[in-house]
Design a protein around this motif. Structure first.
Motif, PDB file in Angstrom:
ATOM      1  N   GLY A  63       0.798  -1.225   0.000  1.00 38.83           N
ATOM      2  CA  GLY A  63       0.000   0.000   0.000  1.00 38.83           C
ATOM      3  C   GLY A  63       0.823   1.264   0.000  1.00 38.83           C
ATOM      4  O   GLY A  63       0.381   2.300   0.521  1.00 38.83           O
ATOM      5  N   LEU A  64       2.038   1.245  -0.592  1.00 39.65           N
ATOM      6  CA  LEU A  64       2.915   2.413  -0.653  1.00 39.65           C
ATOM      7  C   LEU A  64       2.949   2.961  -2.076  1.00 39.65           C
ATOM      8  O   LEU A  64       2.973   2.202  -3.039  1.00 39.65           O
ATOM      9  CB  LEU A  64       4.333   2.048  -0.218  1.00 39.65           C
ATOM     10  N   ALA A  65       2.966   4.292  -2.212  1.00 37.72           N
ATOM     11  CA  ALA A  65       3.066   4.941  -3.516  1.00 37.72           C
ATOM     12  C   ALA A  65       3.726   6.298  -3.333  1.00 37.72           C
ATOM     13  O   ALA A  65       3.581   6.948  -2.288  1.00 37.72           O
ATOM     14  CB  ALA A  65       1.692   5.093  -4.160  1.00 37.72           C
TER      15      ALA A  65
ATOM     16  N   ILE B 263       5.242  10.311   0.366  1.00 41.41           N
ATOM     17  CA  ILE B 263       4.603   9.080  -0.086  1.00 41.41           C
ATOM     18  C   ILE B 263       3.194   9.006   0.482  1.00 41.41           C
ATOM     19  O   ILE B 263       2.896   9.583   1.534  1.00 41.41           O
ATOM     20  CB  ILE B 263       5.407   7.827   0.336  1.00 41.41           C
ATOM     21  N   SER B 264       2.349   8.309  -0.236  1.00 47.93           N
ATOM     22  CA  SER B 264       1.000   8.035   0.257  1.00 47.93           C
ATOM     23  C   SER B 264       0.953   6.605   0.772  1.00 47.93           C
ATOM     24  O   SER B 264       1.573   5.712   0.188  1.00 47.93           O
ATOM     25  CB  SER B 264      -0.028   8.242  -0.856  1.00 47.93           C
ATOM     26  N   VAL B 265       0.249   6.397   1.862  1.00 52.21           N
ATOM     27  CA  VAL B 265       0.202   5.093   2.519  1.00 52.21           C
ATOM     28  C   VAL B 265      -1.248   4.690   2.727  1.00 52.21           C
ATOM     29  O   VAL B 265      -2.034   5.453   3.307  1.00 52.21           O
ATOM     30  CB  VAL B 265       0.934   5.115   3.872  1.00 52.21           C
ATOM     31  N   ASN B 266      -1.593   3.514   2.223  1.00 50.40           N
ATOM     32  CA  ASN B 266      -2.882   2.907   2.548  1.00 50.40           C
ATOM     33  C   ASN B 266      -2.733   2.283   3.933  1.00 50.40           C
ATOM     34  O   ASN B 266      -2.152   1.202   4.087  1.00 50.40           O
ATOM     35  CB  ASN B 266      -3.255   1.861   1.495  1.00 50.40           C
ATOM     36  N   THR B 267      -3.209   2.967   4.948  1.00 49.73           N
ATOM     37  CA  THR B 267      -2.924   2.597   6.332  1.00 49.73           C
ATOM     38  C   THR B 267      -3.346   1.164   6.656  1.00 49.73           C
ATOM     39  O   THR B 267      -2.572   0.391   7.228  1.00 49.73           O
ATOM     40  CB  THR B 267      -3.619   3.575   7.290  1.00 49.73           C
TER      41      THR B 267
END
Length: 732
Positions: free
Chosen positions: A194-196, A230-234
Motif C-alpha cells: 500500500g505504498l506509492a 509518499i502516500s500510505v494505505n494505512t
C-alpha cells in the motif's frame, strides 16, 4: 526740546524714516519702547537736558543727531512739544508697536540628513534585490530545488511533476528484499504494502505562492533538498506489516533436560527475535524511494529464561531422578513407576526466575495405572460409544474417585529435588468425567463416514507397536472444530508404555529403533480421515515410496518432530474406532455424513529418478532392494447427490529413489525382511521432501478384524470408507 530724527511726531513727517539698524520703519512707528522719552538719549548739560530746555526758539533749527540724516521739516513748520509734567502718570504715552525679528524657515539638521539618505538607499537596494527575483520566481519551483536527486528548480508545477515521474517510473512495481541479520525474510512489494510516491503533493510542497525574502535568499545562494512524500494505505500497510512480523518473529526456545530412554540430555536454549514493527515501518517508508539493494529490518532479541550452564548444573539431579522406581501407594494397592515411565514424563525446565526445576507429568504417568490404584468400580468414566450390530450406542459417563494429580506431581518433584524415600502415598479426590452424556449425545455419532485398512506380515516386532497404538486411539472422540494430534495421544513410544524396538526408516536407510511400525498405523488413520472429509492435514511422507501404501497417501510418525494431525471442520463430533488382526489394522470414523462419497484423483508418476547401489559393511546394516524415485499429485473429489460438489487443492509428494543396499557381513536377524513393510516409527527421520502426497486407492483383501471387545467383524479392507465388504484386492 529737540527729538531724535526717527522719533518726530507722526503728524510732522509725511514718510517713514529709516530705523537705526538700517531698516525702514512704517510711518508713525517709533523705535523706542512705549513710555520711554527721547530725552534720555540727550547728553547731560545739553540744552535739552532740562525740562523745557530742548525747545528751540522760534525760527531756530534743531541740531542734528549724530549718525542720523536730517529729516526736519522746512523752517516755519516746526511746532513745540511741550511737556506739562515730568511725572510718569502725567505723561500721555502714545501707542507703540514692538517689531519682533522674523523667524527663519525650519531646515533639517545636518546630523540627520546623512543617515536618512543611507537608510533610503538600503531600502531601495533591498526592494530591487528582492522584488525583481521574487517576481520572476513567482509561479515556479524555487531555483536550486531537488527532490530525491532530481533537479526541478525554476520549472512550472506541471513540468516538475513530469520530470519526477520519468525519474521514478516503475517504482511501485520494484520489489526490495527484506533482511534480518543477513538473512532474507521477505520482500517489499510496494503495491502489496500500500505504498506509492505522491508526486503531486511533493511538488506542491516545493512551491507555495509568492516567495518570501528568506526563500529568495536561499534560492540565490544555495540548493535545497526536499524530502519526497509518499502516500500510505494505512489498513493495507498494517496488514502487510503483520505478515512480515509473522515471518520474522522467532520465539525463544527455552532450554530443557529431556531423556533418551533413561539418559538425560540438555536441549540448549536459543534466544528469539521479534520485529520492532514501529521502527521497521519507519525504515521501510524511508527506504522505499531510495531503491536500496535490501532493507535491513530492526529487531529486538528475546532472551531465554536460563542459559545452557544452568541446565548443565542439573544433569546430576536428572540422573538421580531415574536411578530407581518410584512406588505409588493407596492402601494395599501399590504401583511402581519404573525409571522408563519416570523419564518419559519428566523434564527439567526454567521457571520465570531462571531457576531450572523438574516438572513431572503426573496425569500422563498414571493414566495406565489409575484404575489399578483406585479400582475399576471407583474410577471415573467419560461418556463414550460402542458399536453394536453396526450401530453406535452411548455408554453413560460416571463420576468417580481418581488420583489427585496436582499433589502427586508436587510429591514426585520434591523427591527428585530433595531426595529421600521413593514411596509416595497418593491421595484421591472426587473426579468428574471430562465428557458427559448430554454433550456426547449431541455429537451426531450415528453412521460410518470413513474407513481404511492396511496389511502387514504376521508376528514381526512392529506389529506389537501397531496394535498398541490402535488400543490407545480406539474410542477417541474429536469434538466439532477440534484438531486431532496422534502424537498427543500416543506420546513418546517407550517400553514403559508398551512399545518395543522394531524396524524403521532412519534417513534413507532401514534401521532398528523404538516404536518401529507406528507410521503404518499413522498411514491407516490418515486415509480414514481422508475419506471422512477431514481438513487441514499436517503430515509428512516417507523419504521413499513403500509399495504397500497408496501413492501419495502415506504418513510418517516420529515423536515429537513428525506428527499426523487434522481438523474436524464439521458441525458434528467424530468417533474413532480401531480394530486389528495378526496381519491387518483398520481405522473407522463415525459421525454424520456430509458427502455421498470422496474419491482420490491421482496423477501419473513424473520426474522419475533412478536409484544407486550401495555396499555397506556396518554391523547393523539392513539390506534394501532398489526402486526409482518420482513425483505424484493427488486431488480429492467430493460428490453429493450423484454430482461433483468440489475438489481439494492438489497435494504433491516427491519420493526419493530407494537405493539398493548390499550388506557385506550378514545383516541383523532382527530385520523384518522386506522394505515394503512399514519400517518408520519414532526414530530420527529426515525432513520429508514434501508435505503433501497422494496415489490411486488400492484395495486391501478381506479379512477378519478383531477389535478389543473380542467381537469378530467382517472387514471390508477397501479403504473407501463406504462400509462395504472387501473385494479381496490388496491396495498398493
Amino acid at each position: 526740546m529737540s527729538l531724535p530724527a526717527d522719533r518726530d511726531h507722526p503728524g510732522d513727517h509725511p514718510a517713514a524714516e529709516p530705523a537705526p539698524n538700517g531698516k525702514r520703519l512704517p510711518r508713525g512707528v517709533s523705535p523706542l519702547p512705549p513710555g520711554v522719552s527721547p530725552e534720555v538719549f540727550t547728553p547731560p548739560g545739553s540744552p535739552g537736558s532740562l525740562p523745557g530746555a530742548g525747545v528751540p526758539p522760534p525760527g531756530a533749527t534743531p541740531p542734528p543727531v549724530p549718525g542720523q540724516p536730517s529729516a526736519l521739516p522746512p523752517p516755519g513748520t516746526a511746532q513745540l512739544w511741550t511737556v506739562s509734567s515730568t511725572r510718569r502718570g502725567d505723561i500721555t504715552a502714545e501707542p507703540s508697536v514692538v517689531i519682533a525679528p522674523e523667524s527663519a524657515e525650519e531646515e533639517p539638521s545636518g546630523r540627520l540628513r546623512g543617515p536618512l539618505l543611507v537608510i533610503g538607499g538600503f531600502v531601495l537596494l533591498f526592494m530591487l534585490a528582492y522584488g525583481v527575483p521574487a517576481t520572476y520566481m513567482w509561479g515556479r519551483v524555487l531555483p536550486g530545488t531537488h527532490v530525491a536527486g532530481v533537479r526541478i528548480g525554476g520549472m512550472t508545477e506541471t513540468a516538475a511533476i513530469d520530470r519526477i515521474r520519468q525519474r521514478f517510473e516503475g517504482l511501485d512495481r520494484q520489489a526490495v528484499p527484506l533482511v534480518v541479520d543477513g538473512r532474507r525474510v521477505g520482500v517489499l512489494d510496494p503495491q502489496e504494502a500500500g505504498l506509492a510516491f505522491d508526486v503531486e503533493r511533493t511538488v506542491a510542497a516545493a512551491q507555495k505562492g509568492f516567495p518570501s525574502p528568506v526563500a529568495v535568499w536561499q534560492s540565490l545562494t544555495g540548493d535545497r533538498e526536499l524530502a519526497p512524500l509518499i502516500s500510505v494505505n494505512t489498513a493495507k500497510f498494517a496488514s502487510w506489516m503483520r505478515g512480515v512480523a509473522k515471518d520474522v518473529d522467532r520465539t525463544a526456545r527455552e532450554g530443557a533436560i529431556v531423556y533418551t530412554g533413561t539418559t538425560p540430555k540438555v536441549v540448549p536454549p536459543r534466544d528469539g527475535v521479534i520485529l520492532d514493527q514501529q521502527a521497521a515501518a519507519l525504515t521501510i517508508k524511508r527506504a522505499f524511494l531510495s531503491r536500496p539493494a535490501a532493507i535491513t529490518l530492526p529487531v529486538a532479541t528475546v532472551r531465554a529464561k536460563a542459559d545452557a550452564a544452568a541446565f548443565n548444573r542439573r544433569l546430576a539431579m536428572a540422573r538421580g531422578a531415574v536411578a530407581g522406581p518410584i512406588t505409588l501407594v493407596n492402601g494395599n494397592r501399590r504401583v511402581p513407576l519404573s525409571p522408563e515411565v519416570i523419564a518419559a514424563n519428566l523434564v527439567f525446565v526454567a521457571d520465570n526466575g531462571g531457576v531450572v526445576r523438574p516438572e513431572f507429568d503426573a496425569k500422563t504417568a498414571v493414566t495406565d495405572y489409575e484404575t489399578t490404584l483406585v479400582g475399576a468400580s471407583q474410577a471415573p468414566r467419560d461418556a463414550g460409544f460402542v458399536i453394536e450390530n453396526g450401530v453406535p450406542k452411548l455408554v453413560p459417563a460416571r463420576t468417580g474417585r481418581g488420583v489427585n494429580i496436582g499433589e502427586l506431581g508436587s510429591a514426585v518433584s520434591k523427591v527428585i529435588t530433595k531426595g529421600g524415600g521413593r514411596v509416595i502415598p497418593v491421595s484421591l479426590s472426587i473426579t468428574e468425567p471430562a465428557l458427559r452424556d448430554q454433550e456426547a449425545a449431541s455429537f451426531g455419532i450415528k453412521e460410518k463416514i470413513g474407513r481404511f485398512t492396511t496389511f502387514f506380515p504376521c508376528c514381526a516386532a512392529r506389529v506389537t507397536n501397531i496394535q498398541r497404538a490402535a488400543d490407545m486411539v480406539d474410542g477417541h472422540l474429536v469434538r466439532p472444530g477440534e484438531t486431532f494430534s496422534l502424537n498427543e495421544i500416543i506420546g513418546r513410544p517407550d517400553r514403559s508404555r508398551g512399545f518395543v524396538p522394531a524396524q524403521l526408516i532412519e534417513g534413507n536407510r532401514l534401521a532398528i529403533g523404538m516404536g518401529g511400525g507406528l507410521s503404518q498405523f499413522a498411514t491407516t488413520l490418515y486415509n480414514a480421515a481422508f475419506y471422512a472429509g477431514m481438513t487441514d492435514f499436517k503430515r509428512g511422507s516417507h523419504a521413499f515410496y513403500v509399495r504397500r501404501y497408496p501413492l501419495g497417501r502415506d504418513a510418517v510418525l516420529a515423536y515429537p518432530d513428525h506428527d499426523l494431525a487434522w481438523r474436524n471442520d464439521s458441525a458434528h463430533g467424530v468417533l474413532i474406532k480401531t480394530a486389528y488382526t495378526d496381519a491387518s489394522v483398520t481405522v473407522e470414523m463415525w459421525s454424520t455424513k456430509r458427502y455421498d462419497r470422496i474419491e482420490p484423483e491421482t496423477s501419473p508418476k513424473s520426474a522419475v529418478t533412478q536409484p544407486h547401489t550401495v555396499t555397506d559393511d556396518d554391523p547393523g546394516c539392513l539390506p534394501m532392494d532398489g526402486a526409482p524415485g518420482f513425483t505424484v499429485t493427488v486431488t480429492r473429489a467430493f460428490y453429493q447427490d450423484g454430482r461433483l460438489l468440489k475438489r481439494d487443492e492438489p497435494m504433491t509428494t516427491v519420493y526419493q529413489p530407494r537405493d539398493r543396499v548390499i550388506c557385506a557381513p550378514p545383516h541383523s536377524p532382527t530385520s523384518d525382511g522386506s522394505v515394503d513393510s512399514d519400517q518408520s516409527g519414532s526414530g530420527t527421520l529426515p525432513p520429508s521432501p514434501a508435505i503433501r502426497d497422494n496415489a490411486p486407492p488400492g484395495n486391501g483383501g478381506s479379512g477378519r478384524n478383531k477389535d478389543k471387545t473380542k467381537n469378530k467383524n467382517r472387514g471390508n479392507g477397501n479403504g473407501h470408507g463406504n462400509g462395504n465388504s472387501g473385494n479381496g484386492n490388496k491396495r498398493k
